[in-house]
Scaffold this motif. Sequence first.
Motif, mmCIF file in Angstrom:
data_model
loop_
_atom_site.group_PDB
_atom_site.id
_atom_site.type_symbol
_atom_site.label_atom_id
_atom_site.label_comp_id
_atom_site.label_asym_id
_atom_site.label_seq_id
_atom_site.Cartn_x
_atom_site.Cartn_y
_atom_site.Cartn_z
ATOM 1 N N UNK A 167 14.267 34.142 100.735
ATOM 2 C CA UNK A 167 13.010 34.390 100.966
ATOM 3 C C UNK A 167 12.737 35.221 102.446
ATOM 4 N N UNK A 190 22.350 23.297 97.502
ATOM 5 C CA UNK A 190 22.643 24.769 96.743
ATOM 6 C C UNK A 190 22.811 25.046 95.438
ATOM 7 N N UNK A 191 22.550 24.153 94.538
ATOM 8 C CA UNK A 191 22.531 24.508 92.942
ATOM 9 C C UNK A 191 21.168 24.862 92.603
ATOM 10 N N UNK A 192 20.846 25.814 91.873
ATOM 11 C CA UNK A 192 19.502 26.281 91.352
ATOM 12 C C UNK A 192 19.409 25.857 89.959
ATOM 13 N N UNK A 194 23.544 34.697 94.282
ATOM 14 C CA UNK A 194 23.386 33.750 93.008
ATOM 15 C C UNK A 194 24.012 34.495 91.768
ATOM 16 N N UNK A 223 9.900 28.571 93.682
ATOM 17 C CA UNK A 223 9.505 29.885 93.583
ATOM 18 C C UNK A 223 9.072 30.396 92.038
ATOM 19 N N UNK A 244 20.559 29.842 85.813
ATOM 20 C CA UNK A 244 21.419 30.001 86.872
ATOM 21 C C UNK A 244 22.736 29.682 86.601
ATOM 22 N N UNK A 292 10.049 38.252 92.680
ATOM 23 C CA UNK A 292 9.392 37.112 93.179
ATOM 24 C C UNK A 292 7.963 37.344 93.342
ATOM 25 N N UNK A 349 16.343 26.983 86.796
ATOM 26 C CA UNK A 349 15.061 27.624 86.399
ATOM 27 C C UNK A 349 14.225 26.948 85.381
ATOM 28 N N UNK A 357 17.618 41.827 93.811
ATOM 29 C CA UNK A 357 18.377 41.686 92.629
ATOM 30 C C UNK A 357 19.208 42.893 92.097
ATOM 31 N N UNK A 411 8.956 33.606 89.736
ATOM 32 C CA UNK A 411 9.341 35.009 89.415
ATOM 33 C C UNK A 411 8.392 35.464 88.044
ATOM 34 N N UNK A 431 8.866 32.657 85.529
ATOM 35 C CA UNK A 431 9.854 31.517 85.618
ATOM 36 C C UNK A 431 9.658 30.823 86.911
ATOM 37 N N UNK A 448 8.752 38.525 85.143
ATOM 38 C CA UNK A 448 9.575 39.284 84.667
ATOM 39 C C UNK A 448 8.862 40.255 83.601
ATOM 40 N N UNK A 476 12.098 27.026 81.814
ATOM 41 C CA UNK A 476 12.304 27.787 80.610
ATOM 42 C C UNK A 476 11.372 29.048 80.338
ATOM 43 N N UNK A 521 13.829 40.097 87.235
ATOM 44 C CA UNK A 521 12.654 39.339 87.769
ATOM 45 C C UNK A 521 12.141 39.992 89.359
ATOM 46 N N UNK A 534 6.540 31.856 96.842
ATOM 47 C CA UNK A 534 7.898 31.048 97.482
ATOM 48 C C UNK A 534 7.452 30.152 98.190
ATOM 49 N N UNK A 546 26.395 30.116 92.711
ATOM 50 C CA UNK A 546 26.105 30.681 93.961
ATOM 51 C C UNK A 546 27.257 30.721 94.866
ATOM 52 N N UNK A 573 13.665 38.845 98.437
ATOM 53 C CA UNK A 573 15.134 38.835 97.424
ATOM 54 C C UNK A 573 15.467 39.887 96.892
ATOM 55 N N UNK A 616 15.399 32.627 78.421
ATOM 56 C CA UNK A 616 15.030 32.601 79.551
ATOM 57 C C UNK A 616 16.196 32.727 80.455
ATOM 58 N N UNK A 617 15.606 32.907 81.802
ATOM 59 C CA UNK A 617 16.683 32.998 83.110
ATOM 60 C C UNK A 617 17.545 31.686 83.162
ATOM 61 N N UNK A 672 29.169 27.069 94.579
ATOM 62 C CA UNK A 672 28.655 26.037 93.873
ATOM 63 C C UNK A 672 28.429 26.630 92.409
#
Lengths: 116, 107
Positions: free
Chosen positions: A101, B94-96, A35, B33, A47, B45, B98, A106, B35, B86, B37, B100, B43, B48, A50, A104, A44-45, A59
């Motif tokens: 999982x 498959x799209x992810x 990802x 999940x 996405x 985890x 997060x 990074x 995270x 987060x 940070x 805020x 980040x 999960x 992927x 993970x 913030x994070x 995607x």
Amino acid sequence: QVQVVQSGAEVKKPGASVKVSCKASGYTFTSNYINWVRQAPGQGLEWMGIINPSGGSKTYAQKFQGRITLTRDTSPSTVYMELSSLTSEDTAVYYCATLSTPDDYWGQGTPVTVSS
Amino acid sequence: SYELTQPSSVSVSPGQTAGITCSGDVVAKNYVRWFQQKPGQAPVMVMYKDSVRPSGIPERFSGSSSGTTVTLTISGAQIGDEADYYCYSAADDNWGLFGGGTKLTVL
């Protein structure tokens, strides 16, 4: 020992493109999707997309459709994220991550600064 | 809606229990999940499948889920738990996504 190493910091002008690499080692490269996640300063994070290193399927988040391209090379075990038509709002730290999982992995993050 | 909503900040005294919520329609259909940070770091985890702790994460971290809300609970919060948290969910295609983020302050 798993390592995910990203390419170094980039400075780009508005309108340019940036390509960030993400090299994985210590595990079977094709066993985990990769990802891309970014974090603007103080924000913030987010996405972005992927890619499956095995078949190459990908995607993208709707926000980046048309501007982002994810690719991979199985040898070496590297994934690339290219973002085009950069603006100042793309200034951020870009991370690659398996988000798998139970473990993970990074990358260390790649700062990208967009400035004229 | 394809959003994950978190409170922007949560404060707790050391030793007390902190709860951070994450809400959204996607939560009812997909695992979440969490995270952690800390400044200048990638980040990590801490939870999960809503409530499973990865190895190495202290037992004071726990997770729960009810309907469209999941909660990360930190029992006996420590100064070292101060961080941004987060939630994240990955849909079937498959799209992810997060949340805020929530700034946890322990003081």
